[in-house]
Design a protein around this motif. Structure first.
Motif, PDB file in Angstrom:
ATOM      1  N   VAL A 143       0.778  -1.067   0.140  1.00  0.00           N
ATOM      2  CA  VAL A 143       0.046   0.115  -0.101  1.00  0.00           C
ATOM      3  C   VAL A 143       0.869   1.140  -0.207  1.00  0.00           C
ATOM      4  N   ASN A 144       1.920   1.339   0.768  1.00  0.00           N
ATOM      5  CA  ASN A 144       2.836   2.454   0.648  1.00  0.00           C
ATOM      6  C   ASN A 144       3.418   2.763  -0.588  1.00  0.00           C
ATOM      7  N   GLU A 145       3.335   1.967  -1.558  1.00  0.00           N
ATOM      8  CA  GLU A 145       3.749   2.327  -3.043  1.00  0.00           C
ATOM      9  C   GLU A 145       2.708   3.110  -3.750  1.00  0.00           C
ATOM     10  N   GLY A 146       1.525   2.889  -3.123  1.00  0.00           N
ATOM     11  CA  GLY A 146       0.504   3.628  -4.022  1.00  0.00           C
ATOM     12  C   GLY A 146       0.338   3.412  -5.462  1.00  0.00           C
ATOM     13  N   ARG A 147       0.393   2.161  -5.921  1.00  0.00           N
ATOM     14  CA  ARG A 147       0.419   1.917  -7.317  1.00  0.00           C
ATOM     15  C   ARG A 147      -1.146   2.108  -8.029  1.00  0.00           C
ATOM     16  N   CYS A 148      -2.036   1.811  -7.132  1.00  0.00           N
ATOM     17  CA  CYS A 148      -3.413   2.151  -7.796  1.00  0.00           C
ATOM     18  C   CYS A 148      -4.142   2.943  -6.917  1.00  0.00           C
ATOM     19  N   PRO A 149      -5.541   3.140  -7.422  1.00  0.00           N
ATOM     20  CA  PRO A 149      -6.225   4.387  -6.616  1.00  0.00           C
ATOM     21  C   PRO A 149      -6.733   3.762  -5.256  1.00  0.00           C
ATOM     22  N   VAL A 150      -7.064   2.461  -5.154  1.00  0.00           N
ATOM     23  CA  VAL A 150      -7.364   1.870  -4.000  1.00  0.00           C
ATOM     24  C   VAL A 150      -6.120   2.131  -2.768  1.00  0.00           C
ATOM     25  N   CYS A 151      -4.944   1.794  -3.516  1.00  0.00           N
ATOM     26  CA  CYS A 151      -3.919   2.181  -2.363  1.00  0.00           C
ATOM     27  C   CYS A 151      -3.450   3.493  -2.205  1.00  0.00           C
ATOM     28  N   ARG A 152      -3.528   4.332  -3.165  1.00  0.00           N
ATOM     29  CA  ARG A 152      -3.506   5.601  -2.829  1.00  0.00           C
ATOM     30  C   ARG A 152      -4.705   6.121  -1.729  1.00  0.00           C
ATOM     31  N   ALA A 153      -5.828   5.851  -1.891  1.00  0.00           N
ATOM     32  CA  ALA A 153      -6.711   6.123  -0.890  1.00  0.00           C
ATOM     33  C   ALA A 153      -6.531   5.540   0.524  1.00  0.00           C
ATOM     34  N   SER A 154      -6.096   4.379   0.522  1.00  0.00           N
ATOM     35  CA  SER A 154      -5.950   3.706   1.774  1.00  0.00           C
ATOM     36  C   SER A 154      -4.594   4.179   2.539  1.00  0.00           C
ATOM     37  N   ARG A 155      -3.679   4.792   1.577  1.00  0.00           N
ATOM     38  CA  ARG A 155      -2.424   5.232   2.181  1.00  0.00           C
ATOM     39  C   ARG A 155      -2.832   6.744   2.705  1.00  0.00           C
ATOM     40  N   ALA A 156      -3.616   7.550   2.003  1.00  0.00           N
ATOM     41  CA  ALA A 156      -4.204   8.847   2.555  1.00  0.00           C
ATOM     42  C   ALA A 156      -4.845   8.823   3.735  1.00  0.00           C
ATOM     43  N   ARG A 157      -5.769   7.905   3.849  1.00  0.00           N
ATOM     44  CA  ARG A 157      -6.703   7.521   5.034  1.00  0.00           C
ATOM     45  C   ARG A 157      -5.756   7.237   6.425  1.00  0.00           C
ATOM     46  N   LEU A 158      -4.681   6.458   5.989  1.00  0.00           N
ATOM     47  CA  LEU A 158      -3.939   5.930   7.217  1.00  0.00           C
ATOM     48  C   LEU A 158      -2.959   7.137   7.467  1.00  0.00           C
ATOM     49  N   GLN A 159      -2.381   7.696   6.791  1.00  0.00           N
ATOM     50  CA  GLN A 159      -1.674   9.259   7.111  1.00  0.00           C
ATOM     51  C   GLN A 159      -2.456   9.877   7.838  1.00  0.00           C
ATOM     52  N   GLN A 160      -3.779   9.999   7.719  1.00  0.00           N
ATOM     53  CA  GLN A 160      -4.476  10.972   8.287  1.00  0.00           C
ATOM     54  C   GLN A 160      -4.759  10.495   9.719  1.00  0.00           C
ATOM     55  N   GLN A 161      -5.066   9.279   9.726  1.00  0.00           N
ATOM     56  CA  GLN A 161      -5.204   8.588  11.239  1.00  0.00           C
ATOM     57  C   GLN A 161      -4.147   8.656  12.045  1.00  0.00           C
ATOM     58  N   GLU A 162      -2.797   8.604  11.136  1.00  0.00           N
ATOM     59  CA  GLU A 162      -1.494   8.781  11.998  1.00  0.00           C
ATOM     60  C   GLU A 162      -1.323  10.000  12.718  1.00  0.00           C
ATOM     61  N   GLU A 163      -1.906  11.227  11.809  1.00  0.00           N
ATOM     62  CA  GLU A 163      -1.823  12.704  12.542  1.00  0.00           C
ATOM     63  C   GLU A 163      -2.474  12.961  13.457  1.00  0.00           C
ATOM     64  N   GLN A 164      -3.732  12.175  13.548  1.00  0.00           N
ATOM     65  CA  GLN A 164      -4.793  12.405  14.450  1.00  0.00           C
ATOM     66  C   GLN A 164      -4.518  12.061  15.872  1.00  0.00           C
ATOM     67  N   GLN A 165      -3.419  10.930  15.835  1.00  0.00           N
ATOM     68  CA  GLN A 165      -3.184  10.189  17.108  1.00  0.00           C
ATOM     69  C   GLN A 165      -2.428  10.922  18.070  1.00  0.00           C
TER      70      GLN A 165
END
Length: 67
Positions: free
Chosen positions: A15-37
């Motif tokens: 997922v961290n490579e973001g090859r497809c739209p699903v990967c990029r969406a998941s990566r963005a969502r997880l990055q947002q969760q990490e920032e909110q912790q």
């Protein structure tokens, strides 16, 4: 959970490579969760116990000095 170990079900790539739209969406969502912790989320339980012991020892020392 960190996204560096997740594998995308859509493209079977990390997922961290973001090859497809699903990967990029998941990566963005997880990055947002990490920032909110919170501040203490990265500490291990042993480190939290050690901080608590230091805090209690400091309070005990201060209480002993004021008596």
């Amino acid at each position: 959970m960190t996204y560096d170990r997740l594998v995308c079900a859509n493209c079977a790539a990390p997922v961290n490579e973001g090859r497809c739209p699903v990967c990029r969406a998941s990566r963005a969502r997880l990055q947002q969760q990490e920032e909110q912790q919170g501040l203490f989320v990265g500490l291990s339980p042993a480190m939290l116990v050690a901080l608590l012991v230091v805090l209690l020892a400091t309070l005990a020392l201060l209480a002993h000095q004021t008596v």
